[in-house]
Design an enzyme around this catalytic site. Structure first.
Site, PDB file in Angstrom:
ATOM      1  N   TYR A  74       0.870  -1.178   0.000  1.00  0.00           N
ATOM      2  CA  TYR A  74       0.000   0.000   0.000  1.00  0.00           C
ATOM      3  C   TYR A  74       0.903   1.222   0.000  1.00  0.00           C
ATOM      4  O   TYR A  74       1.327   1.677   1.064  1.00  0.00           O
ATOM      5  CB  TYR A  74      -0.868  -0.040   1.262  1.00  0.00           C
ATOM      6  CG  TYR A  74      -2.183   0.687   1.145  1.00  0.00           C
ATOM      7  CD1 TYR A  74      -2.597   1.268  -0.035  1.00  0.00           C
ATOM      8  CD2 TYR A  74      -3.033   0.779   2.237  1.00  0.00           C
ATOM      9  CE1 TYR A  74      -3.814   1.917  -0.137  1.00  0.00           C
ATOM     10  CE2 TYR A  74      -4.257   1.422   2.158  1.00  0.00           C
ATOM     11  CZ  TYR A  74      -4.635   1.991   0.960  1.00  0.00           C
ATOM     12  OH  TYR A  74      -5.845   2.623   0.877  1.00  0.00           O
ATOM     13  N   GLU A  75       1.238   1.708  -1.185  1.00  0.00           N
ATOM     14  CA  GLU A  75       2.209   2.802  -1.295  1.00  0.00           C
ATOM     15  C   GLU A  75       1.638   3.951  -2.117  1.00  0.00           C
ATOM     16  O   GLU A  75       0.639   3.797  -2.814  1.00  0.00           O
ATOM     17  CB  GLU A  75       3.508   2.288  -1.927  1.00  0.00           C
ATOM     18  CG  GLU A  75       4.193   1.157  -1.149  1.00  0.00           C
ATOM     19  CD  GLU A  75       4.742   1.601   0.208  1.00  0.00           C
ATOM     20  OE1 GLU A  75       4.864   2.818   0.436  1.00  0.00           O
ATOM     21  OE2 GLU A  75       5.042   0.717   1.031  1.00  0.00           O
ATOM     22  N   ALA A 140       2.222  -4.655   7.981  1.00  0.00           N
ATOM     23  CA  ALA A 140       2.206  -3.925   9.258  1.00  0.00           C
ATOM     24  C   ALA A 140       1.386  -2.688   8.981  1.00  0.00           C
ATOM     25  O   ALA A 140       1.770  -1.849   8.161  1.00  0.00           O
ATOM     26  CB  ALA A 140       3.620  -3.562   9.680  1.00  0.00           C
ATOM     27  N   TYR A 234       5.458  -4.401  24.503  1.00  0.00           N
ATOM     28  CA  TYR A 234       5.375  -5.268  23.320  1.00  0.00           C
ATOM     29  C   TYR A 234       4.672  -6.601  23.637  1.00  0.00           C
ATOM     30  O   TYR A 234       3.466  -6.719  23.468  1.00  0.00           O
ATOM     31  CB  TYR A 234       6.764  -5.487  22.670  1.00  0.00           C
ATOM     32  CG  TYR A 234       6.570  -5.893  21.230  1.00  0.00           C
ATOM     33  CD1 TYR A 234       6.681  -4.974  20.188  1.00  0.00           C
ATOM     34  CD2 TYR A 234       6.161  -7.194  20.904  1.00  0.00           C
ATOM     35  CE1 TYR A 234       6.410  -5.331  18.870  1.00  0.00           C
ATOM     36  CE2 TYR A 234       5.889  -7.564  19.594  1.00  0.00           C
ATOM     37  CZ  TYR A 234       6.028  -6.634  18.585  1.00  0.00           C
ATOM     38  OH  TYR A 234       5.740  -6.995  17.281  1.00  0.00           O
ATOM     39  N   VAL A 274      15.092  -1.568  12.410  1.00  0.00           N
ATOM     40  CA  VAL A 274      14.463  -0.266  12.185  1.00  0.00           C
ATOM     41  C   VAL A 274      13.628  -0.363  10.910  1.00  0.00           C
ATOM     42  O   VAL A 274      14.156  -0.630   9.834  1.00  0.00           O
ATOM     43  CB  VAL A 274      15.520   0.851  11.997  1.00  0.00           C
ATOM     44  CG1 VAL A 274      14.836   2.201  11.871  1.00  0.00           C
ATOM     45  CG2 VAL A 274      16.491   0.857  13.147  1.00  0.00           C
TER      46      VAL A 274
HETATM   47  P1  NAI Z   1       7.052  -2.136   7.335  1.00  0.00           P
HETATM   48  O1  NAI Z   1       6.349  -0.948   7.861  1.00  0.00           O
HETATM   49  O2  NAI Z   1       8.447  -1.977   6.852  1.00  0.00           O
HETATM   50  O3  NAI Z   1       6.217  -2.781   6.105  1.00  0.00           O
HETATM   51  C1  NAI Z   1       4.840  -2.857   6.078  1.00  0.00           C
HETATM   52  C2  NAI Z   1       4.366  -3.330   4.715  1.00  0.00           C
HETATM   53  O4  NAI Z   1       2.933  -3.492   4.761  1.00  0.00           O
HETATM   54  C3  NAI Z   1       4.641  -2.335   3.568  1.00  0.00           C
HETATM   55  O5  NAI Z   1       4.963  -3.062   2.396  1.00  0.00           O
HETATM   56  C4  NAI Z   1       3.296  -1.643   3.370  1.00  0.00           C
HETATM   57  O6  NAI Z   1       3.086  -1.107   2.067  1.00  0.00           O
HETATM   58  C5  NAI Z   1       2.361  -2.820   3.646  1.00  0.00           C
HETATM   59  N1  NAI Z   1       0.998  -2.415   4.029  1.00  0.00           N
HETATM   60  C6  NAI Z   1       0.601  -1.657   5.075  1.00  0.00           C
HETATM   61  N2  NAI Z   1      -0.749  -1.549   5.105  1.00  0.00           N
HETATM   62  C7  NAI Z   1      -1.201  -2.262   4.053  1.00  0.00           C
HETATM   63  C8  NAI Z   1      -2.497  -2.535   3.518  1.00  0.00           C
HETATM   64  N3  NAI Z   1      -3.616  -2.094   4.093  1.00  0.00           N
HETATM   65  N4  NAI Z   1      -2.586  -3.284   2.378  1.00  0.00           N
HETATM   66  C9  NAI Z   1      -1.483  -3.747   1.744  1.00  0.00           C
HETATM   67  N5  NAI Z   1      -0.237  -3.546   2.212  1.00  0.00           N
HETATM   68  C10 NAI Z   1      -0.099  -2.807   3.344  1.00  0.00           C
HETATM   69  O7  NAI Z   1       6.926  -3.261   8.443  1.00  0.00           O
HETATM   70  P2  NAI Z   1       7.894  -4.400   9.032  1.00  0.00           P
HETATM   71  O8  NAI Z   1       8.528  -3.883  10.265  1.00  0.00           O
HETATM   72  O9  NAI Z   1       8.713  -5.010   7.976  1.00  0.00           O
HETATM   73  O10 NAI Z   1       6.812  -5.443   9.544  1.00  0.00           O
HETATM   74  C11 NAI Z   1       6.417  -6.590   8.829  1.00  0.00           C
HETATM   75  C12 NAI Z   1       6.093  -7.692   9.804  1.00  0.00           C
HETATM   76  O11 NAI Z   1       7.279  -8.045  10.520  1.00  0.00           O
HETATM   77  C13 NAI Z   1       5.050  -7.279  10.852  1.00  0.00           C
HETATM   78  O12 NAI Z   1       4.212  -8.375  11.142  1.00  0.00           O
HETATM   79  C14 NAI Z   1       5.919  -6.963  12.074  1.00  0.00           C
HETATM   80  O13 NAI Z   1       5.229  -7.097  13.283  1.00  0.00           O
HETATM   81  C15 NAI Z   1       6.990  -8.038  11.914  1.00  0.00           C
HETATM   82  N6  NAI Z   1       8.227  -7.800  12.680  1.00  0.00           N
HETATM   83  C16 NAI Z   1       8.844  -6.581  12.654  1.00  0.00           C
HETATM   84  C17 NAI Z   1       9.963  -6.357  13.444  1.00  0.00           C
HETATM   85  C18 NAI Z   1      10.663  -5.040  13.456  1.00  0.00           C
HETATM   86  O14 NAI Z   1      11.509  -4.828  14.327  1.00  0.00           O
HETATM   87  N7  NAI Z   1      10.382  -4.169  12.520  1.00  0.00           N
HETATM   88  C19 NAI Z   1      10.518  -7.430  14.307  1.00  0.00           C
HETATM   89  C20 NAI Z   1       9.852  -8.695  14.161  1.00  0.00           C
HETATM   90  C21 NAI Z   1       8.723  -8.851  13.401  1.00  0.00           C
END
Ligand code: NAI
Length: 397
Positions: A74-75, A140, A234, A274
């Site tokens: 979603y960009e 996310a 968390y 991050v």
């Molecule tokens: P991020 O914010 O980098 O990426 C989120 C992604 O979801 C993006 O591609 C965005 O376009 C997409 N998105 C958001 N809303 C949307 C929607 N309504 N429809 C379609 N796409 C949508 O997030 P991140 O940190 O990579 O998180 C991904 C997963 O990894 C999550 O489940 C998070 O809890 C998990 N995670 C993250 C950690 C961290 O430290 N960042 C650690 C461990 C797990």
């Protein structure tokens, strides 16, 4: 146009196309240096494919396995002379590399929670990759509008009691005590609706009923547990409740997939990194600044790409991977090493505004944050005029 960073709290509202491309290239180079993943899935559907863990999963698939990918995100494209969002630029950059090597690469931009989007994505997938052998769910999101038209919002709050603890104001570089009131039952419910496993399960059941999952397909979602210092906000908080729901969903989906297609469902518990999502969580930016210093000093630091390579190598190519029961694997083993956490805890107790930059990697954290949006990347001239338009050629509309 000249594109400069404009940070507003825990988000940067601009992004630089060349900087984002440089960040993608760095991840591609890492995967190339590590080598091919011969047995990794060859047709992959990735939700949340444009940034963070989802993007790294896509890079590992495209570059490491030469896999055909269908990425959902979603960009914001560039419009009215304004730059696009970082995830848009990341995808455009990765697509250019994939298409140059004749690797099938398709994308869909929109709200993956919506029924209309689901319908279109099913059609799009059928016309492009056909069946897939792996589905990664790495969304996310701060909110979700469900089929009933109700919009649910996720909050990052403790449960049962208020939380008082250290955090950092990332703009000012000030460490201060923050107090966060506990979530109401409704806030807990809404956070689980957004970040729990309900939508993942809907997608997987839909893909099975549409016969778009190949026999023995795997699906994975990502989770986090972390150390005790972050638990009030968390693991024991609203987001932790959603992640517990995600884990229960994995068990249910594993039974369902094994019955219908001999497939499996997994949760990968990843390390704190991050990303746009994690920057918004109270306490986590300070924890990450300390953790990164400790892990860098110990030569253990990993970002998304190192972990996703490790995940794919461990699951599909005979690499080592810590497993926990039938539906969970851990990439947080290095973060949770006792010697790492003892040192983090020791610093946590002493950290304040005046020693923030010596006791932690706060400057590295800030740089890492800006690089998510394509700023402070080596080799990019930020004074040069750039075209903000970067096409994503195989965008399914
Ligand atoms: P991020 O914010 O980098 O990426 C989120 C992604 O979801 C993006 O591609 C965005 O376009 C997409 N998105 C958001 N809303 C949307 C929607 N309504 N429809 C379609 N796409 C949508 O997030 P991140 O940190 O990579 O998180 C991904 C997963 O990894 C999550 O489940 C998070 O809890 C998990 N995670 C993250 C950690 C961290 O430290 N960042 C650690 C461990 C797990």
């Amino acid at each position: 146009m000249i594109i400069q960073s404009k940070v507003r709290g825990f988000i940067c509202i601009t992004a630089h196309p060349d900087g984002c491309a440089a960040q993608v290239r760095k991840q591609i180079d890492y995967v190339r240096a590590r080598g091919e993943l011969k047995n990794a899935p060859k047709r992959i559907l990735i939700f949340g494919a444009s940034t963070g863990y989802g993007l790294a999963s896509r890079i590992v698939s495209v570059v490491g396995a030469k896999a055909a990918t269908f990425g959902v995100f979603y960009e914001r494209p560039s419009a009215d002379g304004k730059p696009a969002s970082a995830g848009w630029y990341n995808t455009a950059a990765l697509e250019a590399v994939a298409l140059k090597e004749d690797i099938p690469f398709y994308s869909m931009n929109g709200d993956a929670f919506s029924s209309e989007f689901k319908k279109k994505a099913v059609e799009g997938l059928r016309k492009t990759l056909g069946t897939v052998d792996c589905v990664i769910y790495s969304l996310a999101a701060p909110r979700r509008t469900d089929k009933d038209g109700i919009t649910y919002k996720s909050v990052l709050k403790p449960i049962g009691q208020s939380f008082t603890g250290k955090t950092v104001n990332t703009d000012k570089g000030e460490v201060f005590e923050t107090a966060i009131e506990p979530a109401t039952d409704d806030e807990i419910f809404q956070t689980v609706k957004v970040m729990g496993g309900e939508d993942w399960e809907e997608w997987i059941r839909l893909l099975v009923s549409e016969k778009l999952l190949a026999p023995s397909a795997t699906t994975m979602a990502y989770s986090y547990i972390g150390p005790e210092v972050t638990w009030p906000i968390y693991k024991s908080g609203t987001i932790g409740r959603a992640k517990a729901h995600l884990a229960e969903t994995a068990d249910r989906l594993n039974d369902f997939l094994s019955e219908h297609i001999q497939g499996k469902a997994l949760i990968s518990v990843n390390k704190a990194v991050v990303t746009q999502a994690s920057s918004a969580i109270p306490v986590v930016p300070l924890y990450n600044s300390i953790l990164f210093k400790v892990m860098k000093d110990a030569g253990l630091h990993e970002d998304c790409i190192q972990q996703m390579y490790r995940l794919f190598a461990g699951l599909f190519d005979g690499g080592a991977l810590k497993r926990d029961g039938a539906t969970c694997v851990h990439l947080d083993d290095l973060e949770l090493k006792p010697e790492v956490q003892t040192e983090v805890q020791r610093i946590w107790e002493r950290i304040n505004t005046s020693n923030l930059r010596t006791l932690s990697d706060f400057d590295g954290y800030k740089k890492n944050f800006l690089q998510l949006f394509g700023f402070e990347c080596e080799g990019v001239n930020y004074n040069a005029d750039v075209d903000p338009e970067r096409p994503i050629r195989n965008l399914i509309v």
